[in-house]
Design an enzyme around this catalytic site. Structure first.
Site, PDB file in Angstrom:
ATOM      1  N   ASN A   6       4.140 -52.399 -29.928  1.00  0.00           N
ATOM      2  CA  ASN A   6       3.007 -53.149 -29.363  1.00  0.00           C
ATOM      3  C   ASN A   6       1.791 -52.866 -30.243  1.00  0.00           C
ATOM      4  O   ASN A   6       1.226 -51.784 -30.189  1.00  0.00           O
ATOM      5  CB  ASN A   6       2.770 -52.673 -27.921  1.00  0.00           C
ATOM      6  CG  ASN A   6       1.485 -53.240 -27.332  1.00  0.00           C
ATOM      7  OD1 ASN A   6       0.914 -54.203 -27.859  1.00  0.00           O
ATOM      8  ND2 ASN A   6       1.016 -52.640 -26.247  1.00  0.00           N
ATOM      9  N   LYS A   8      -1.120 -54.171 -30.143  1.00  0.00           N
ATOM     10  CA  LYS A   8      -2.436 -54.318 -29.481  1.00  0.00           C
ATOM     11  C   LYS A   8      -3.349 -55.168 -30.363  1.00  0.00           C
ATOM     12  O   LYS A   8      -2.866 -56.082 -31.022  1.00  0.00           O
ATOM     13  CB  LYS A   8      -3.023 -52.943 -29.165  1.00  0.00           C
ATOM     14  CG  LYS A   8      -2.003 -52.050 -28.458  1.00  0.00           C
ATOM     15  CD  LYS A   8      -2.556 -50.819 -27.831  1.00  0.00           C
ATOM     16  CE  LYS A   8      -1.423 -50.067 -27.148  1.00  0.00           C
ATOM     17  NZ  LYS A   8      -1.881 -48.958 -26.331  1.00  0.00           N
ATOM     18  N   HIS A  91       0.698 -55.230 -19.241  1.00  0.00           N
ATOM     19  CA  HIS A  91       0.331 -53.966 -19.889  1.00  0.00           C
ATOM     20  C   HIS A  91      -0.856 -53.352 -19.145  1.00  0.00           C
ATOM     21  O   HIS A  91      -1.731 -54.071 -18.666  1.00  0.00           O
ATOM     22  CB  HIS A  91      -0.020 -54.205 -21.363  1.00  0.00           C
ATOM     23  CG  HIS A  91      -0.160 -52.926 -22.115  1.00  0.00           C
ATOM     24  ND1 HIS A  91      -1.319 -52.187 -22.094  1.00  0.00           N
ATOM     25  CD2 HIS A  91       0.727 -52.229 -22.856  1.00  0.00           C
ATOM     26  CE1 HIS A  91      -1.126 -51.089 -22.813  1.00  0.00           C
ATOM     27  NE2 HIS A  91       0.107 -51.085 -23.285  1.00  0.00           N
ATOM     28  N   GLU A  93      -3.463 -52.023 -20.138  1.00  0.00           N
ATOM     29  CA  GLU A  93      -4.781 -52.411 -20.664  1.00  0.00           C
ATOM     30  C   GLU A  93      -5.185 -53.779 -20.113  1.00  0.00           C
ATOM     31  O   GLU A  93      -6.367 -54.043 -19.898  1.00  0.00           O
ATOM     32  CB  GLU A  93      -4.752 -52.398 -22.200  1.00  0.00           C
ATOM     33  CG  GLU A  93      -4.758 -50.958 -22.715  1.00  0.00           C
ATOM     34  CD  GLU A  93      -4.054 -50.741 -24.046  1.00  0.00           C
ATOM     35  OE1 GLU A  93      -3.806 -51.717 -24.774  1.00  0.00           O
ATOM     36  OE2 GLU A  93      -3.745 -49.570 -24.339  1.00  0.00           O
ATOM     37  N   GLU A 157       5.195 -47.072 -18.418  1.00  0.00           N
ATOM     38  CA  GLU A 157       4.130 -46.525 -19.253  1.00  0.00           C
ATOM     39  C   GLU A 157       3.106 -45.830 -18.362  1.00  0.00           C
ATOM     40  O   GLU A 157       2.184 -46.476 -17.850  1.00  0.00           O
ATOM     41  CB  GLU A 157       3.446 -47.649 -20.041  1.00  0.00           C
ATOM     42  CG  GLU A 157       4.373 -48.383 -20.967  1.00  0.00           C
ATOM     43  CD  GLU A 157       3.617 -48.985 -22.147  1.00  0.00           C
ATOM     44  OE1 GLU A 157       3.997 -48.677 -23.290  1.00  0.00           O
ATOM     45  OE2 GLU A 157       2.639 -49.715 -21.936  1.00  0.00           O
ATOM     46  N   GLY A 163      -1.983 -43.777 -25.556  1.00  0.00           N
ATOM     47  CA  GLY A 163      -3.018 -43.566 -26.561  1.00  0.00           C
ATOM     48  C   GLY A 163      -3.733 -42.233 -26.426  1.00  0.00           C
ATOM     49  O   GLY A 163      -4.764 -42.001 -27.042  1.00  0.00           O
ATOM     50  N   SER A 193       2.353 -42.707 -26.004  1.00  0.00           N
ATOM     51  CA  SER A 193       2.322 -41.692 -27.058  1.00  0.00           C
ATOM     52  C   SER A 193       3.707 -41.337 -27.606  1.00  0.00           C
ATOM     53  O   SER A 193       3.977 -40.176 -27.926  1.00  0.00           O
ATOM     54  CB  SER A 193       1.579 -40.442 -26.581  1.00  0.00           C
ATOM     55  OG  SER A 193       0.233 -40.776 -26.251  1.00  0.00           O
TER      56      SER A 193
END
Ligand code: PGA
Length: 232
Positions: A6, A8, A91, A93, A157, A163, A193
């Protein structure tokens, strides 16, 4: 095993081209499905440069309507027209910064699957939810809106691991994956991570079927190392 990168909001078309040319030249292990998820503007070049390889290209999101007055959104038929194989939905985010809810995530997933795309639907608890003992309830709620489909994969996740350099322990990931699979029998990827150094242990867990890799997927060497760890 499935390893998805991914990207991003990294890599425009020029950097995407460089990455794909270099990835194409690498021998990827047999038995590992490899997917890259560039930003929308870089999908076309990735599809073009990876055509004829076993590496698939997926988008990072997809809207639930085929077309319409939805400024800034991209539909499943548009992705299909480009030759894109699938899309990530939900996701964390997107949930955190763009107000996505279980409902919008479910609508995106269902429409994309109906349109013939593969879907990686992301779920995962925040640090506060884990600390207050709500992990199981959160995962049950997030998974409950998804319907089984042959082309559906879930990515677990934990938000606190994305991150941050903090990875879930292999045991903790295994526990969450087993729960998710008991609710919805689809492959479950771990994300948060994942690095070449920790991929082997995470991927060795019985219910970990692959990884959704952010930061470490931006560099060809580390992405390829993770793919190799998946083949062991
Ligand atoms: P990370 O991101 O590997 O950089 O933690 C994972 C993801 O957000 O999918």
């Amino acid at each position: 095993m499935l390893i998805a990168g991914n990207w991003k909001m990294f890599k425009g078309p020029a950097e995407t081209a460089q990455f794909c040319i270099s990835l194409r030249e690498r021998a990827l292990p047999a038995g590992v499905e490899v997917v890259v998820c560039p930003p929308f503007v870089s999908l076309a070049v990735a599809v073009q440069l990876l055509a004829g390889t076993d590496i698939a290209v997926a988008a990072q999101n997809v809207h639930w309507e085929p077309e319409g007055a939805f400024t800034g959104e991209i539909s499943a038929p548009m992705l299909r027209e480009l030759g894109v194989y699938g899309a990530i939905v939900g996701h964390s985010e997107r949930r955190q910064h763009f107000c996505e809810t279980d409902d919008t995530v479910a609508r995106r997933a269902h429409t994309a699957l109906d349109a013939g795309l593969s879907v990686i639907a992301c779920v995962g608890e925040t640090e506060a939810e884990r600390e207050s003992g709500e992990t199981e309830a959160v995962l049950r709620r997030q998974v409950s809106v998804l319907e089984w489909d042959e082309q559906l994969v879930v990515a677990y996740e934990p938000v606190w691991a994305i991150g941050t350099g903090k990875t879930a322990t292999a045991e903790l990931a295994q526990e969450a994956h087993a729960l998710i699979k008991s609710l919805l029998p689809v492959p479950v990827l771990y994300g948060g991570s994942v690095k070449p150094e920790n991929a082997g242990e995470l991927l060795a867990q019985p219910d970990v079927d692959g990884a959704l890799v952010g930061g470490a997927s931006l560099d060809v060497e580390s992405f390829v190392s993770i793919c190799q760890a998946a083949s062991r």
